[in-house]
Design a protein around this motif. Structure first.
Motif, PDB file in Angstrom:
ATOM      1  N   ILE A 258      10.206  -2.154  13.170  1.00  0.00           N
ATOM      2  CA  ILE A 258      11.115  -1.721  14.582  1.00  0.00           C
ATOM      3  C   ILE A 258      12.665  -2.545  14.256  1.00  0.00           C
ATOM      4  O   ILE A 258      12.914  -3.029  13.486  1.00  0.00           O
ATOM      5  CB  ILE A 258      10.946  -3.218  15.364  1.00  0.00           C
ATOM      6  N   GLY A 259      13.841  -1.361  14.122  1.00  0.00           N
ATOM      7  CA  GLY A 259      14.782  -1.226  13.722  1.00  0.00           C
ATOM      8  C   GLY A 259      15.185  -0.778  13.077  1.00  0.00           C
ATOM      9  O   GLY A 259      15.878  -0.204  12.376  1.00  0.00           O
TER      10      GLY A 259
ATOM     11  N   GLN B 299      15.687   3.112  10.736  1.00  0.00           N
ATOM     12  CA  GLN B 299      16.493   4.376  11.572  1.00  0.00           C
ATOM     13  C   GLN B 299      15.593   5.780  10.850  1.00  0.00           C
ATOM     14  O   GLN B 299      16.006   6.001   9.348  1.00  0.00           O
ATOM     15  CB  GLN B 299      17.752   4.427  11.566  1.00  0.00           C
TER      16      GLN B 299
ATOM     17  N   THR C  85      16.277   5.699  16.534  1.00  0.00           N
ATOM     18  CA  THR C  85      15.682   3.916  15.703  1.00  0.00           C
ATOM     19  C   THR C  85      14.862   3.665  16.889  1.00  0.00           C
ATOM     20  O   THR C  85      15.084   3.669  18.238  1.00  0.00           O
ATOM     21  CB  THR C  85      17.513   3.558  16.226  1.00  0.00           C
TER      22      THR C  85
ATOM     23  N   THR D 260      12.344   1.156  18.819  1.00  0.00           N
ATOM     24  CA  THR D 260      11.935  -0.281  19.879  1.00  0.00           C
ATOM     25  C   THR D 260      11.130  -1.030  19.695  1.00  0.00           C
ATOM     26  O   THR D 260      11.406  -1.666  19.786  1.00  0.00           O
ATOM     27  CB  THR D 260      12.682   0.147  20.916  1.00  0.00           C
ATOM     28  N   ASP D 261      10.062  -0.154  19.713  1.00  0.00           N
ATOM     29  CA  ASP D 261       8.592  -0.975  19.789  1.00  0.00           C
ATOM     30  C   ASP D 261       7.227  -0.623  19.334  1.00  0.00           C
ATOM     31  O   ASP D 261       7.640   1.142  19.073  1.00  0.00           O
ATOM     32  CB  ASP D 261       8.474  -1.210  21.016  1.00  0.00           C
TER      33      ASP D 261
ATOM     34  N   ALA E 127      11.285   4.724  20.717  1.00  0.00           N
ATOM     35  CA  ALA E 127      12.810   4.598  19.715  1.00  0.00           C
ATOM     36  C   ALA E 127      14.119   5.191  20.741  1.00  0.00           C
ATOM     37  O   ALA E 127      13.604   5.567  21.627  1.00  0.00           O
ATOM     38  CB  ALA E 127      12.619   5.490  19.016  1.00  0.00           C
ATOM     39  N   ARG E 128      14.852   5.031  20.585  1.00  0.00           N
ATOM     40  CA  ARG E 128      16.382   4.974  21.241  1.00  0.00           C
ATOM     41  C   ARG E 128      17.238   6.046  20.598  1.00  0.00           C
ATOM     42  O   ARG E 128      17.628   5.909  18.888  1.00  0.00           O
ATOM     43  CB  ARG E 128      17.510   4.184  21.409  1.00  0.00           C
TER      44      ARG E 128
ATOM     45  N   LYS F 131      15.502   7.758  25.548  1.00  0.00           N
ATOM     46  CA  LYS F 131      14.458   7.200  24.592  1.00  0.00           C
ATOM     47  C   LYS F 131      13.508   7.755  24.583  1.00  0.00           C
ATOM     48  O   LYS F 131      13.171   9.232  25.903  1.00  0.00           O
ATOM     49  CB  LYS F 131      14.203   5.858  26.477  1.00  0.00           C
TER      50      LYS F 131
END
Length: 92
Positions: free
Chosen positions: A11-12, A14, A19, A21-22, A35-36, A42
């Motif tokens: 998580i976090g 890149q 990036t 996120t979960d 990811a974003r 998303k």
């Protein structure tokens, strides 16, 4: 047997434009990531595709590439047309 990845460490992170996120495992044991993208969209899919480099964005990278190549093709056609028209004016 391969050691299992600690999913919380992902998580976090890149990967190109995405990036993480979960991260979760599905019923088959595959890692599914949310990811974003840097464009703000998303994305959700298999983490292995991100890790191996098959997925680099939510799809915006492909759209940008298509737009750029389309513009180059249009410019090329315009230049070719102008070239042939200039030859027609030089050689009657």
């Amino acid at each position: 047997m391969r050691p299992r990845i600690d999913l919380q460490t992902l998580i976090g992170c890149q990967f190109d434009r995405l990036t993480i996120t979960d991260v979760k495992r599905n019923e088959k044991g595959d890692i599914v990531a949310r990811a974003r993208c840097s464009c703000g969209n998303k994305w959700r899919g298999c983490f292995n595709s991100i890790k191996r480099g098959y997925t680099r964005s939510c799809g915006c990278l492909n759209a940008e590439f298509k737009k750029r190549t389309f513009n180059l093709r249009i410019k090329k056609k315009i230049y070719e047309k102008e070239f042939w028209e200039s030859l027609n004016t030089i050689i009657p």
